[in-house]
Design an enzyme around this catalytic site. Structure first.
Site, PDB file in Angstrom:
ATOM      1  N   GLU A   1       2.848  12.861  10.292  1.00  0.00           N
ATOM      2  CA  GLU A   1       1.511  12.795   9.682  1.00  0.00           C
ATOM      3  C   GLU A   1       1.406  11.431   9.031  1.00  0.00           C
ATOM      4  O   GLU A   1       2.159  11.131   8.111  1.00  0.00           O
ATOM      5  CB  GLU A   1       1.359  13.930   8.664  1.00  0.00           C
ATOM      6  CG  GLU A   1      -0.083  14.346   8.444  1.00  0.00           C
ATOM      7  CD  GLU A   1      -0.762  13.645   7.277  1.00  0.00           C
ATOM      8  OE1 GLU A   1      -1.099  12.441   7.451  1.00  0.00           O
ATOM      9  OE2 GLU A   1      -0.941  14.274   6.235  1.00  0.00           O
TER      10      GLU A   1
ATOM     11  N   CYS B   1      -4.248  10.796   1.945  1.00  0.00           N
ATOM     12  CA  CYS B   1      -4.337  10.455   3.374  1.00  0.00           C
ATOM     13  C   CYS B   1      -5.711  10.782   3.943  1.00  0.00           C
ATOM     14  O   CYS B   1      -6.160  10.133   4.876  1.00  0.00           O
ATOM     15  CB  CYS B   1      -3.231  11.128   4.171  1.00  0.00           C
ATOM     16  SG  CYS B   1      -3.114  12.887   3.913  1.00  0.00           S
TER      17      CYS B   1
ATOM     18  N   LYS C   1      14.004  15.266   1.947  1.00  0.00           N
ATOM     19  CA  LYS C   1      14.114  13.932   1.353  1.00  0.00           C
ATOM     20  C   LYS C   1      12.760  13.529   0.784  1.00  0.00           C
ATOM     21  O   LYS C   1      11.843  13.141   1.499  1.00  0.00           O
ATOM     22  CB  LYS C   1      14.561  12.883   2.370  1.00  0.00           C
ATOM     23  CG  LYS C   1      15.089  11.649   1.630  1.00  0.00           C
ATOM     24  CD  LYS C   1      14.984  10.361   2.394  1.00  0.00           C
ATOM     25  CE  LYS C   1      13.655   9.698   2.317  1.00  0.00           C
ATOM     26  NZ  LYS C   1      13.207   9.270   0.984  1.00  0.00           N
TER      27      LYS C   1
ATOM     28  N   GLU D   1      11.531   8.107  -2.612  1.00  0.00           N
ATOM     29  CA  GLU D   1      12.345   7.553  -3.700  1.00  0.00           C
ATOM     30  C   GLU D   1      11.490   7.176  -4.906  1.00  0.00           C
ATOM     31  O   GLU D   1      11.984   7.045  -6.014  1.00  0.00           O
ATOM     32  CB  GLU D   1      13.138   6.326  -3.219  1.00  0.00           C
ATOM     33  CG  GLU D   1      12.313   5.157  -2.690  1.00  0.00           C
ATOM     34  CD  GLU D   1      11.989   5.280  -1.205  1.00  0.00           C
ATOM     35  OE1 GLU D   1      11.810   6.413  -0.716  1.00  0.00           O
ATOM     36  OE2 GLU D   1      11.902   4.229  -0.539  1.00  0.00           O
TER      37      GLU D   1
ATOM     38  N   GLU E   1      -5.586   1.370   6.771  1.00  0.00           N
ATOM     39  CA  GLU E   1      -5.507   2.365   5.699  1.00  0.00           C
ATOM     40  C   GLU E   1      -5.097   1.619   4.431  1.00  0.00           C
ATOM     41  O   GLU E   1      -3.949   1.192   4.300  1.00  0.00           O
ATOM     42  CB  GLU E   1      -4.463   3.437   6.032  1.00  0.00           C
ATOM     43  CG  GLU E   1      -4.389   4.494   4.949  1.00  0.00           C
ATOM     44  CD  GLU E   1      -3.309   5.538   5.188  1.00  0.00           C
ATOM     45  OE1 GLU E   1      -2.159   5.172   5.448  1.00  0.00           O
ATOM     46  OE2 GLU E   1      -3.639   6.729   5.097  1.00  0.00           O
TER      47      GLU E   1
HETATM   48  O1  TXE Z   1       5.457   4.910   3.057  1.00  0.00           O
HETATM   49  P1  TXE Z   1       6.770   5.200   3.859  1.00  0.00           P
HETATM   50  P2  TXE Z   1       5.255   3.916   1.835  1.00  0.00           P
HETATM   51  C1  TXE Z   1       0.777   5.065   3.983  1.00  0.00           C
HETATM   52  C2  TXE Z   1      -0.112   4.287   3.033  1.00  0.00           C
HETATM   53  C3  TXE Z   1       0.869   3.489   2.271  1.00  0.00           C
HETATM   54  C4  TXE Z   1       1.866   3.142   3.351  1.00  0.00           C
HETATM   55  C5  TXE Z   1       3.225   2.756   2.875  1.00  0.00           C
HETATM   56  O2  TXE Z   1      -0.964   3.448   3.753  1.00  0.00           O
HETATM   57  O3  TXE Z   1       0.318   2.361   1.673  1.00  0.00           O
HETATM   58  O4  TXE Z   1       1.935   4.300   4.128  1.00  0.00           O
HETATM   59  O5  TXE Z   1       3.698   3.701   1.952  1.00  0.00           O
HETATM   60  C6  TXE Z   1      10.661   7.497   3.892  1.00  0.00           C
HETATM   61  N1  TXE Z   1      13.564   6.563   7.996  1.00  0.00           N
HETATM   62  N2  TXE Z   1       1.086   6.378   3.475  1.00  0.00           N
HETATM   63  O6  TXE Z   1       5.940   2.607   2.052  1.00  0.00           O
HETATM   64  O7  TXE Z   1       7.728   4.067   3.725  1.00  0.00           O
HETATM   65  C7  TXE Z   1      10.391   7.085   2.468  1.00  0.00           C
HETATM   66  O8  TXE Z   1      11.599   7.027   1.746  1.00  0.00           O
HETATM   67  C8  TXE Z   1      13.317   7.713   7.375  1.00  0.00           C
HETATM   68  C9  TXE Z   1       0.352   7.456   4.048  1.00  0.00           C
HETATM   69  O9  TXE Z   1       5.610   4.596   0.613  1.00  0.00           O
HETATM   70  O10 TXE Z   1       6.362   5.645   5.190  1.00  0.00           O
HETATM   71  C10 TXE Z   1       9.454   8.195   2.030  1.00  0.00           C
HETATM   72  O11 TXE Z   1      10.202   9.368   1.734  1.00  0.00           O
HETATM   73  N3  TXE Z   1      12.507   7.812   6.294  1.00  0.00           N
HETATM   74  C11 TXE Z   1       0.813   8.740   3.602  1.00  0.00           C
HETATM   75  C12 TXE Z   1       8.616   8.431   3.286  1.00  0.00           C
HETATM   76  O12 TXE Z   1       9.393   7.915   4.360  1.00  0.00           O
HETATM   77  C13 TXE Z   1      11.969   6.680   5.824  1.00  0.00           C
HETATM   78  C14 TXE Z   1       1.529   8.915   2.364  1.00  0.00           C
HETATM   79  C15 TXE Z   1       7.251   7.741   3.289  1.00  0.00           C
HETATM   80  O13 TXE Z   1       7.436   6.386   3.018  1.00  0.00           O
HETATM   81  C16 TXE Z   1      12.214   5.434   6.433  1.00  0.00           C
HETATM   82  C17 TXE Z   1       2.250   7.755   1.931  1.00  0.00           C
HETATM   83  C18 TXE Z   1      13.052   5.406   7.573  1.00  0.00           C
HETATM   84  N4  TXE Z   1      13.315   4.284   8.231  1.00  0.00           N
HETATM   85  C19 TXE Z   1       1.987   6.548   2.481  1.00  0.00           C
HETATM   86  N5  TXE Z   1      11.541   4.493   5.739  1.00  0.00           N
HETATM   87  C20 TXE Z   1       0.172   9.978   4.102  1.00  0.00           C
HETATM   88  N6  TXE Z   1       0.198  10.198   5.405  1.00  0.00           N
HETATM   89  O14 TXE Z   1      -0.315  10.765   3.324  1.00  0.00           O
HETATM   90  C21 TXE Z   1      10.899   5.119   4.731  1.00  0.00           C
HETATM   91  N7  TXE Z   1      11.153   6.446   4.778  1.00  0.00           N
END
Ligand code: TXE
Length: 504
Positions: free
Chosen positions: A258, A292, A183, A186, A394
């Site tokens: 992660e 990250c 997945k 989006e 972050e």
């Molecule tokens: O992340 P999300 P977001 C951090 C960074 C960023 C913040 C929010 O600080 O500003 O997270 O980003 C899926 N069950 N990182 O909102 O929501 C979602 O569809 C299952 C750090 O974009 O965590 C996507 O595929 N899946 C980081 C994935 O989780 C779910 C990289 C990440 O989205 C879900 C990105 C649920 N309930 C953001 N809700 C890194 N570690 O590199 C969302 N998703």
């Protein structure tokens, strides 16, 4: 503004059980080019029922399919075929990644090269894996420890390195003999969709790799709140990681998460000046800080701090921001309006909390950038401390905070004073100080006189709230394996526990 922003044409269906299909309710999602803010593709948006179908397909392919028992050499060959197809389509994949994420084409090309390396690395690693014999000291007994695929895996990736991060999961899962549901975020699903097409062409059997694109908030329950999944690998935000971990715990499903970082870059007064300036800038402003392991906390020796920060401010103002497709651009826009809003809100809070804005803090003052793009200039806040949200959270954008230290002990304490623990950098010409620092820092990757590099052969992951589990390296493969002990008595005899009772 640069050229080709037309609608990205093609089917962007879900891929379930070896078939491309529209979403169950016919739903779609617009995909935005961050450099213009306009729609450039429309993809199918899975329903929870589609996600359940994908899990059922992966379950059947694992429980009754041939993939888990396919000889390792054949699985490795498949990974190499995928790598060859990635080489063939590199230019197109890089272009898609740039349109989707906003990062520069040069960065996207490096990403695709890294994806290719990951597939080749895991092909080779799997072929060198061997069982472990254990000498139990019992005549006639052969004791072996073997590795088997863990089962059905749910692989959830974020938007900052879409193809790279899903490949860190798919490559080891495939070579281990698992089946899976991928997945992508989006926000950036296109490179993963194109990649799954390559996997199909390479001969990945039906049901082994399934693809559902759509919002995590909508699909999350179907993908994680189930007994039909054996392992969940997630990369993304801390709050989402918590939700997934809690849900998985109900089913005792193994999870690796992660979750990002707040990474210190520590510069001592004796560090090489030019490479330090260069790498502190690249460490935080590449991909507009949406990394990250981005080095967002500069912790600098008071003896050089003022001069060093002045040099950074001067150079930060020269970083050419622009459309990722423009070869002149050195960094691109933020990925979304949501990230832009988040940066603006951090700037407001930091200013209220007393940090000193030295450069940036909003969109660059340029009239040649598309006004619809999510532009945010490289930003430096001086005079920061750990009481400030901008130092603790972050931010995930192009914001560098500056803290000062007088002794190595202070530098180490500051570097470890974070809830996260993903990555850290140390710069000094004193080997003893360098060794003391790299051993003392509680972070999963530590660079000494360098920053940002990784290799598929070395583990990647975090201490603290940066997550658990590891990707890449041998441990990154082990995440997708169960360990089984086989005790084989080659000469069984009835001379054990209950023998005497029988005789009596
Ligand atoms: O992340 P999300 P977001 C951090 C960074 C960023 C913040 C929010 O600080 O500003 O997270 O980003 C899926 N069950 N990182 O909102 O929501 C979602 O569809 C299952 C750090 O974009 O965590 C996507 O595929 N899946 C980081 C994935 O989780 C779910 C990289 C990440 O989205 C879900 C990105 C649920 N309930 C953001 N809700 C890194 N570690 O590199 C969302 N998703």
């Amino acid at each position: 503004m640069v050229g080709d922003h037309h609608l990205y044409v093609g089917d962007h269906h879900l891929y379930i059980d070896g078939r491309w299909r529209a979403a169950g309710d016919g739903g779609t999602r617009d995909i935005i080019n961050p450099a213009t803010g306009s729609v450039f593709a429309v993809v199918d948006e899975a329903t929870p029922a589609d996600a359940t179908d994908a899990i059922a397909a992966a379950r059947a392919a694992f429980d009754a399919g041939e993939w888990p028992a396919t000889p390792i050499a054949e699985r490795a060959d498949l990974l190499r075929r995928i790598a060859d197809l990635l080489v063939r389509d590199k230019a197109e994949l890089a272009r898609i990644e740039t349109l989707d994420t906003g990062k520069t084409l040069a960065e996207s090309e490096i990403d695709i090269d890294d994806v290719i390396s990951v597939f080749r690395y895991y092909a080779s690693l799997a072929e060198t894996e061997s069982d472990r014999l254990v000498d139990v000291g019992v005549a006639g007994v052969i004791s072996r420890v073997v590795h088997e695929p863990i089962g059905v895996c749910v692989l959830i990736a974020p938007w900052n390195y879409p193809l790279l991060q899903i490949s860190w999961k798919i490559a080891p899962a495939l070579v281990a003999g698992c089946t899976m549901i991928a997945k992508p975020s989006e926000v950036t699903p296109l490179s993963t969709i194109a990649f799954v097409r390559l996997c199909e062409e390479a001969g990945v059997p039906p049901g082994v790799l399934n693809l559902v694109q759509g919002a995590g908030s909508r699909l999350g329950t179907a993908l994680t709140d189930t007994d039909d999944v054996d392992f969940i690998s997630f990369t993304g935000g801390l709050s989402t990681g918590r939700i997934i971990s809690e849900t998985a715990a109900k089913h005792v499903t193994k999870v690796a998460v992660e979750l990002g970082g707040k990474n210190p870059h520590i510069v001592f007064a004796d560090a090489d000046w030019d490479s330090s300036v260069e790498q502190v800038l690249a460490g935080v402003f590449l991909h507009s800080g949406q990394v990250c392991s981005s080095g967002t906390r500069l912790i600098v020796d008071s003896a050089i701090a003022d001069r060093f920060v002045d040099a950074l401010v001067e150079r930060a103002g020269q970083i050419r921001m622009g459309d990722g497709l423009d070869p002149a651009s050195k960094t691109g826009p933020l990925v979304s309006q949501a990230q832009l809003d988040k940066m603006n809100s951090y700037v407001a809070t930091a200013t209220e909390e007393g940090a000193v804005l030295r450069c940036g803090g909003g969109p660059p003052e340029r009239d040649d950038l598309d006004p619809g793009g999510y532009w945010f200039a490289p930003t430096i806040f001086d005079r920061c401390d750990r009481s400030m949200a901008i130092v603790r959270d972050e931010t995930f954008g192009p914001i560098l905070t500056v803290e000062r230290f007088d002794t190595a002990a202070e530098a180490l304490a500051l570097g470890n004073d974070t809830d996260y623990g993903l990555a850290a950098g140390v710069r000094t010409s004193d080997d003893a100080v360098g060794e003391h620092m790299v051993r003392g820092l509680r972070h999963g990757t530590v660079w000494l006189n360098d920053f940002g590099y990784y290799t598929p052969a070395a583990e990647w992951g975090g201490f603290g709230k940066s997550g658990n589990g590891r990707e890449l390296g041998p441990t990154g493969l082990a995440e997708y394996q169960e360990t089984k002990h086989i005790w084989h008595n080659t000469a069984p005899s009835a001379s054990q526990w209950f023998t005497h009772e029988k005789d009596d």
